[in-house]
Scaffold this active site. Sequence first.
Site: not given
Lengths: 69, 69, 69, 69, 261, 261, 261, 261
Positions: H104, H165, H191-192, H213
């Site tokens: 990644k 995040g 993400a997000g 995550n």
Amino acid sequence: MQSMQVTVNGESRVLTGALTLEDLLRDFGVDQRKVAVERNLEIVPKSTFGTVMIEDGDRLEVVHFIGGG
Amino acid sequence: MQSMQVTVNGESRVLTGALTLEDLLRDFGVDQRKVAVERNLEIVPKSTFGTVMIEDGDRLEVVHFIGGG
Amino acid sequence: MQSMQVTVNGESRVLTGALTLEDLLRDFGVDQRKVAVERNLEIVPKSTFGTVMIEDGDRLEVVHFIGGG
Amino acid sequence: MQSMQVTVNGESRVLTGALTLEDLLRDFGVDQRKVAVERNLEIVPKSTFGTVMIEDGDRLEVVHFIGGG
Amino acid sequence: MKSIEEGDFFEIAGRRFRSRLLVGTGKYKDFDETARAIEASGAEIVTVAVRRVNLSDPVQPMLTDFVDPKKYTYLPNTAGCYTADDAVRTLRLAREAGGWKLVKLEVLGDQKTLYPDVVETLKASEALIKDGFDVMVYTSDDPIIANALEEIGCCAIMPLAAPIGSGLGIQNPVNIRLIVEQSNVPVLVDAGVGTASDASIAMELGCDGVLMNTAIAAAKDPVAMARAMRLAVEAGRLAYMAGRMPRKLYADPSSPVGGLI
Amino acid sequence: MKSIEEGDFFEIAGRRFRSRLLVGTGKYKDFDETARAIEASGAEIVTVAVRRVNLSDPVQPMLTDFVDPKKYTYLPNTAGCYTADDAVRTLRLAREAGGWKLVKLEVLGDQKTLYPDVVETLKASEALIKDGFDVMVYTSDDPIIANALEEIGCCAIMPLAAPIGSGLGIQNPVNIRLIVEQSNVPVLVDAGVGTASDASIAMELGCDGVLMNTAIAAAKDPVAMARAMRLAVEAGRLAYMAGRMPRKLYADPSSPVGGLI
Amino acid sequence: MKSIEEGDFFEIAGRRFRSRLLVGTGKYKDFDETARAIEASGAEIVTVAVRRVNLSDPVQPMLTDFVDPKKYTYLPNTAGCYTADDAVRTLRLAREAGGWKLVKLEVLGDQKTLYPDVVETLKASEALIKDGFDVMVYTSDDPIIANALEEIGCCAIMPLAAPIGSGLGIQNPVNIRLIVEQSNVPVLVDAGVGTASDASIAMELGCDGVLMNTAIAAAKDPVAMARAMRLAVEAGRLAYMAGRMPRKLYADPSSPVGGLI
Amino acid sequence: MKSIEEGDFFEIAGRRFRSRLLVGTGKYKDFDETARAIEASGAEIVTVAVRRVNLSDPVQPMLTDFVDPKKYTYLPNTAGCYTADDAVRTLRLAREAGGWKLVKLEVLGDQKTLYPDVVETLKASEALIKDGFDVMVYTSDDPIIANALEEIGCCAIMPLAAPIGSGLGIQNPVNIRLIVEQSNVPVLVDAGVGTASDASIAMELGCDGVLMNTAIAAAKDPVAMARAMRLAVEAGRLAYMAGRMPRKLYADPSSPVGGLI
């Protein structure tokens, strides 16, 4: 009087006799104050319209402002 | 001169002598043009402020306009 | 044997001879376990289908469950 | 026995005697199967851990996988 | 299309108004700020509350000294009333005090949400209209209730954008549009507007006007926000009348493609 | 707080402008409508495209006859250019034709989305700035690219709200706010505004101005929409300067609770 | 935290249910598709309408032949009823036909919006509860009305997300959350869900369940959509119980910053 | 239509995966929680960071002891790299450490937004692909850049929903859909994402998968949220494949109107 073959705004045209850029624009009926000219990818300063001689094979772009976003 | 026990704007007060609603308002220093009065759940027309006599046990609401949404 | 005029599910029908609600439903080929019946705005308990006699002028609604939101 | 000055993971260390990368990792108690090593910006193939000799001035990075987004 | 200058107005209970921004007079720092903000908003109609005179200090400054009832149309409200009876009593007093019959009915359901109690509101509307009031009714964004209130005779339907004082803007544009489409009386969004764009959105949905208080009073600079709201309501109205462009999923060039060098 | 009347202006490349609404001159029915809409918009800066003169009909009416370059600041754009070189060529011609060096750079990536090609845009910005142009750059809402363009020397960053001509309004307010917060040059939303409230939202996010074309030209009544947009930009600006009220999940009464009968 | 496997259930009128997805049986191509979609949805409760038997063809296939009332809890509805009386009559017939007293009350206001008539709904609820029914009531997202219906004794409050069959998803999350917070009986979003994420959003707001019909029946592949909805409701429930992360305006790295080469 | 059970899989760089949920291994309380959450998520691919071994405590517990690289496909990331060179160095080390070439790539622009630096990302992609890596590239939602990355040879395009995040969910669905429509390689939102419905929305836009995550690690109960996300991704995928119902402005009855008593 030799004839010259030039491209103006993408169209090829045959011109006869020596003429300046100013003559050419006048022949086309274009108001030189409201246009800009590029000759062979070089900007032609307005002040020199009267002195720049058109040569055989010249590629000319005559542009002006129109509506746009 | 008998005294009267009335409630004005939720607070009980003792008044002496006969007095009209107009007298009462003047005693309180209230500008009668800018208020409305309810007496025992009945609206008292402004025109009758001078004639309506306060009676013992009256429940009076004296309201006016304040800022509001 | 008199004939009776009843309305079943909004349609008027002529019935002959005495018959119970159970008979009527059987004549219509309706499975009485899967329906409910209202007679003159009164719910007819399923247990009484066999004893309730149809009378002239009865207004009957025979309903069941279908797909719905 | 000359001593060597190397940088491992950004910290300078003094090492004595000739030792292979494998020796170095063992001295640090690092499980060589779970790490990768970069020596002077060059990746050291795992197969050569046993043969690559540490030299004075080497800049070593010993990395492994940790939790990350 | 008539624009503001050429007299785009709206009518409530037979009276014409040019400004589609109605402003509350609560929550300001003081009466002076109230007056300046109202002035800057260009509002012609201001809502006021009806409260007991403070007898221990009857001559303290009063709203009417700062916001002249002859210059602004006072719209007494029933804020703080939780039943139809309280609302009717309050407005009768207001009518006697002010002499007008155009009122704002709001019968609230509970303290936390200040959401209208539509059942009591229906009851109060009926009683007030029978008693000759012109009722501008604060209600939920329920199109059935809005319709019922119109049929009872309310002269304006005022669905909330979001809870009073929440500043959340229009939560349910679908319902506001349904109410606008079905109504033959003015529809004004009341409560919940938080900033200029919220007000414009209300007008772009076809509302006739917007009523607000907190959004102006609770701004850091209420006078500036009042002017912002004035412009925003006019902007939204004009955009609605002008007929916005269609939304497209893909792009559409704004400059002609032809004539490129 | 200074308002429009008292001289709230913004500066681009050392020049002050009062109107924060910049308008495109494309897509109108005719030049007359273009002129009236621009006039109604209150814009001081208008974008124009650079195209070949139609030599077969050189004296057809021209934009400059209707939208006087002495009255409006012409901002030549590079619409239709898909490479840095084309963009530079076009703007050099424009500079020669118009005599100004304030330009709008837009280097597009593809026909369908008309999304900016940020790599070519970076390259073109560098070349133009070296060549003495004051570059107002149309870009994506990528805060890193926006920052890079500022560091190269662009005099204004113009992130898109949504694809050109889509009228979808600001799709990513988070990124627009990030760009506004990090930038020391004016930030203008350009492309994708569809109606008045979209323009106000841009200003409420802290943008210095809004640039649009389709939203006005493609409205049923462009002149009315131009006026709506003028008011909306001013409203949004004022609301931003005024400092909006905080959003609250629950209600907050606008009328005092005390003094209820 | 108990999860589905470990018996996360919810209770309506004293009966426990594992699946929080309730599905309507209307709008499918045929009974076969109805049965397969219901099966795939994992629903335990299905809503049904009460209609006249077609006497000219009494033995045409019937819903009960495909969706076994012994396997699924039939929840008769009053769709098509516009008054309290009609609703009560219909449900009495339903109770006699099915033998159960758990019903879905929906009294609609008008054809176009199919919005609930909350006044008639209150009346019908009272009548039905007096008559021993367990009433799951379809209502608007008005928290005052929702509270009144709970106080009357309704065993579940079912506010709409958006108009029936509109597929617009939850229009007013603020009100849905207010209703969830104030209610002591299960709250289910009913009507207006269009796709899986809509259902998850309802559960993430704290709803106890979701009731839908069109979103499954009108999907190109209803059986697949039924499975999607099953997973979505469980996903939303789990996310709600898990306690989502806080929203932040700026970023927050997911990988430790320390130890970089 | 194939569903999960019948082998609905997606392919990245020639390898087939059943789970469309990819999970990061950062931000958990400890390795135990990391392992349980990953297990509950059903993810087959987990991202990991490459960091220096802590030589002062080399035998502290390691991720690989809890999240077995034989069971999960490790996807090394370049979090913390701000230049192409750093990224390439890091991934070469990773390849040597792990022996795989599926990586990644994320080259960030700044600390505050953690927004990708698309210029450096393009550069790094080219270098890595020349060096034989299979590059899954984290990028912005710029469709031109996404296309460029695909043409360079990236095996998967991973546009952000919102800053890393931030938990804000998909800010720009229009762009995500443009990227999905134009791409011939898998598109994963990375993400997000903040909660289950965000993940479903990504899949309903046609994405092939979702990478997250923080949304799991920062939930009050990460294991429960992991299961929620598993279901949400499957639900969204199924809803996308099923073809959702059309959105309608007005209602559409779910029960037949005919046969009413």
